[in-house]
Scaffold this motif. Structure first.
Motif, mmCIF file in Angstrom:
data_model
loop_
_atom_site.group_PDB
_atom_site.id
_atom_site.type_symbol
_atom_site.label_atom_id
_atom_site.label_comp_id
_atom_site.label_asym_id
_atom_site.label_seq_id
_atom_site.Cartn_x
_atom_site.Cartn_y
_atom_site.Cartn_z
ATOM 1 N N GLU A 67 20.713 39.045 70.131
ATOM 2 C CA GLU A 67 20.561 38.752 68.859
ATOM 3 C C GLU A 67 21.700 37.261 68.338
ATOM 4 O OE1 GLU A 67 17.967 38.525 64.446
ATOM 5 O OE2 GLU A 67 19.322 40.897 65.389
ATOM 6 N N LYS A 68 21.654 36.241 68.003
ATOM 7 C CA LYS A 68 22.520 35.510 67.488
ATOM 8 C C LYS A 68 22.353 36.165 66.586
ATOM 9 C CE LYS A 68 22.341 31.732 70.479
ATOM 10 N NZ LYS A 68 21.812 29.926 70.880
ATOM 11 N N GLY A 69 24.423 36.010 66.321
ATOM 12 C CA GLY A 69 24.913 35.905 64.553
ATOM 13 C C GLY A 69 24.302 37.706 64.578
ATOM 14 N N SER A 70 24.280 38.493 65.021
ATOM 15 C CA SER A 70 25.057 40.327 65.967
ATOM 16 C C SER A 70 26.262 40.223 65.609
ATOM 17 C CB SER A 70 23.954 40.826 66.393
ATOM 18 O OG SER A 70 24.574 40.086 67.466
ATOM 19 N N LYS A 71 27.236 40.831 65.143
ATOM 20 C CA LYS A 71 28.098 41.582 65.246
ATOM 21 C C LYS A 71 28.418 43.106 66.742
ATOM 22 C CE LYS A 71 29.592 39.983 60.699
ATOM 23 N NZ LYS A 71 30.517 39.990 59.165
ATOM 24 N N LEU A 72 29.795 42.862 67.046
ATOM 25 C CA LEU A 72 29.866 43.349 68.293
ATOM 26 C C LEU A 72 31.144 44.132 67.378
ATOM 27 C CD1 LEU A 72 29.104 44.143 70.828
ATOM 28 C CD2 LEU A 72 30.380 42.963 72.244
ATOM 29 N N THR A 96 29.066 31.323 73.479
ATOM 30 C CA THR A 96 28.754 31.262 74.116
ATOM 31 C C THR A 96 26.887 32.026 73.725
ATOM 32 O OG1 THR A 96 28.816 32.478 75.459
ATOM 33 C CG2 THR A 96 29.641 30.741 76.581
ATOM 34 N N ALA A 97 27.233 32.807 72.649
ATOM 35 C CA ALA A 97 26.499 34.294 73.353
ATOM 36 C C ALA A 97 26.092 34.041 70.874
ATOM 37 C CB ALA A 97 26.028 35.446 73.716
ATOM 38 N N GLY A 98 27.276 33.580 70.522
ATOM 39 C CA GLY A 98 26.265 33.684 69.054
ATOM 40 C C GLY A 98 27.110 35.568 68.630
ATOM 41 N N VAL A 99 27.453 35.953 69.414
ATOM 42 C CA VAL A 99 28.159 36.499 68.457
ATOM 43 C C VAL A 99 29.562 36.915 68.342
ATOM 44 C CG1 VAL A 99 28.175 39.064 69.598
ATOM 45 C CG2 VAL A 99 26.329 37.442 70.135
ATOM 46 N N THR A 100 29.350 37.468 67.017
ATOM 47 C CA THR A 100 30.635 37.347 67.010
ATOM 48 C C THR A 100 31.559 39.222 66.705
ATOM 49 O OG1 THR A 100 30.258 38.196 64.696
ATOM 50 C CG2 THR A 100 30.733 35.892 64.658
ATOM 51 N N SER A 101 33.301 39.039 66.509
ATOM 52 C CA SER A 101 33.409 40.485 67.048
ATOM 53 C C SER A 101 34.149 41.094 66.104
ATOM 54 C CB SER A 101 34.431 40.120 68.998
ATOM 55 O OG SER A 101 33.486 39.596 69.950
ATOM 56 N N THR A 102 34.412 42.609 66.231
ATOM 57 C CA THR A 102 35.360 43.219 65.402
ATOM 58 C C THR A 102 36.403 43.774 66.304
ATOM 59 O OG1 THR A 102 33.845 43.283 63.976
ATOM 60 C CG2 THR A 102 35.764 44.157 63.149
ATOM 61 N N HIS A 103 37.502 43.304 66.279
ATOM 62 C CA HIS A 103 38.305 43.994 67.662
ATOM 63 C C HIS A 103 39.157 44.817 67.134
ATOM 64 C CE1 HIS A 103 41.006 43.479 71.488
ATOM 65 N NE2 HIS A 103 41.960 43.202 70.498
ATOM 66 N N THR A 104 39.976 45.696 67.811
ATOM 67 C CA THR A 104 40.991 46.636 67.667
ATOM 68 C C THR A 104 41.074 47.049 68.765
ATOM 69 O OG1 THR A 104 39.526 47.934 65.971
ATOM 70 C CG2 THR A 104 41.314 49.132 66.419
#
Length: 482
Positions: A67-72, A96-104
């Motif tokens: 889902e575009k706009g979802s978060k990973l 490319t997929a419209g998914v934003t990330s929380t990176h640790t």
């Protein structure tokens, strides 16, 4: 550890490689098939399929319905490979997929993630590696890992007519098996063995030793000149077990290796190969050929002293070069080599431990399963594999995985050459993934041996006791190598 329980914990240095002619790529991707690594297993944990949150519309290009706009929520072990490669992936994924990330990015995998797993709030995808790795077998027994069959059976990004699993180097999914299911994806193609400085060897007139006697002769000469023979990462005995287990496998062949993985009652006590291997390693201790102080050092401390020419050899996996980028002199000329042979060895000198390391997992209770599965599918594309090679100076498990060649550093180039020379003569232990408690017990015995607190006979006894204890666990019957 590799994969593996303790591999790649360490510094954060990461370097880029410049592109060179495609011809070099052919050498880079010519790796041995490891068909005999396949593990036969049966049984399994829960078959309950988790409900996908953040579910979008599926399509040919979006098989999992991201889902575009979802978060990973992404957690990466920030060790020998750093985490810049994952940041690059995440930026591409957002575009490319419209998914934003929380990176640790962290080395404290267990400390940061165990409470989240316990609370039922795990990340979406995790590089579960390092000294503080949460053991894959433990997570699996607690029914906390997604079966990755859906990802492996999905269409390849590069060639949708092929399944993802058919684009991987044979045998590289084996270390992620638990009871016949692939629940961890070991992403990085790794070789393990001995390392030395080409510059130091040239200066001293030493040649790469093919026999154990030749190896000891170099250690003796080094000691006479105030240089340690062998350095090892004493605080993490995983590393010296690379040497010990390689000696056993090369002396006794695949049968000796499988006896350990299959929890044979004579895996160690009663095994001529195990006795010969551990006695050979103990020779280094007895003759004073260890680099002074190495038993009390961390991996990076020991490796840095080796970079300072204070030891001729060190044991490690192929993440070593990237992990030591900042500490390695420009003219050091890092080289990899297989373990030398004992008399009457079943395997040739060229045989090496090779396979996949750095396990990536998707927790069953991940909040964004569609995006996590798609992220892993794209990890196994040429674009993302090439991006990893540029950022982390290492190869992935994807066949033909580098789009255009990259300029290889000396150590990485030597691992490519060693893999080509080995051909089908590669091997890989699986007990560290299947029986983490047994692995830890053997490491503890090795620590005592290298510190001269026990001798080979006692080491064999303790290692066999660890095997026997693992064999009593009913779950052990579900893992077996033919």
């Amino acid at each position: 550890m590799g994969s593996t329980s303790a591999e790649n914990h360490g510094s954060e240095g990461v370097g880029r490689r410049a592109l060179i002619q495609r011809s070099a790529a052919l050498g880079l991707i010519s790796v041995p098939t490891m068909s005999f690594l396949s593990a036969c297993a049966s049984g399994g944990g829960s078959d309950d399929s988790p409900k996908d949150g953040n579910k979008g519309k599926t399509s040919k290009d979006n098989p999992f319905g991201v889902e575009k706009g979802s978060k990973l929520d992404v957690v990466i072990f920030k060790g020998g490979y750093g985490d810049d490669y994952a940041k690059a992936w995440e930026a591409t994924f957002q575009k490319t997929a419209g998914v934003t990330s929380t990176h640790t990015g962290t080395q404290e995998i267990s400390g940061k993630l165990q409470p989240r797993f316990n609370a039922g709030n795990p990340p979406d995808i995790v590089d579960d590696s390092g000294a503080q790795q949460i053991k894959v077998d433990v997570l699996y027994k607690n029914d906390q890992l997604l079966d990755l069959a859906e990802v492996l059976d999905a269409p390849s990004v590069d060639d949708p007519s092929k399944k993802v699993r058919d684009t991987l180097i044979p045998g590289t999914t084996d270390p992620g098996l638990q009871e016949g299911k692939v629940v961890a994806l070991n992403y990085i193609y790794t070789v393990w063995g001995l390392w030395y400085s080409g510059k130091l060897f040239k200066e001293k007139g030493w040649s790469e030793p093919k026999t154990w006697d030749d190896f000891l002769a170099i250690c003796k000469d080094a000691k006479s000149q105030g240089i340690g023979g062998l350095a090892h990462q004493g605080k993490y005995p995983y590393y010296i077990n690379v040497a010990i287990m390689d000696m056993i496998a090369k002396k006794g062949g695949l049968d000796a290796m499988k006896a350990i993985d299959n929890l044979d009652p004579k895996a160690f006590v009663g095994s001529d190969a195990a006795q010969a291997g551990i006695e050979a390693i103990y020779e280094i201790v007895e003759k004073g050929y260890l680099m002074p102080g190495t038993n009390g050092l961390t991996h990076t401390e020991s490796q840095t002293r080796w970079n300072q020419y204070k030891a001729a050899f060190i044991t490690c996996g192929s993440w070593l070069e990237n992990e030591q980028l900042k500490q390695t002199p420009d003219d050091f000329d890092m080289k990899f080599m297989p373990m030398p042979l004992l008399p009457g060895s079943a395997m040739p000198f060229e045989a090496i431990r090779a396979g996949s390391g750095e396990p990536f997992i998707i927790p069953k209770k991940a909040k964004n399963l569609p995006a996590a599965k798609e992220f892993m599918r794209r990890m196994l594309s040429k674009e993302w594999s090439t991006s990893f090679a540029k950022e982390a100076n290492s190869l992935t498990i994807l066949k033909d995985g580098v789009d255009s060649a990259v300029q290889l550093r000396p150590g990485t180039q030597s691992t490519v050459e060693a893999s080509k020379a080995a051909g089908d003569n590669t091997f890989r232990f699986l007990y560290t993934e299947w029986y983490s408690e047994m692995g830890a017990s053997i490491e503890a015995a090795s620590n005592e041996l290298m510190s001269k607190r026990i001798q080979p006979k006692e080491w064999l006894k303790r290692a066999q006791a660890a095997v026997d204890k693992a064999a009593k666990d009913p779950a052990s019957k579900k893992n077996h190598r033919d």
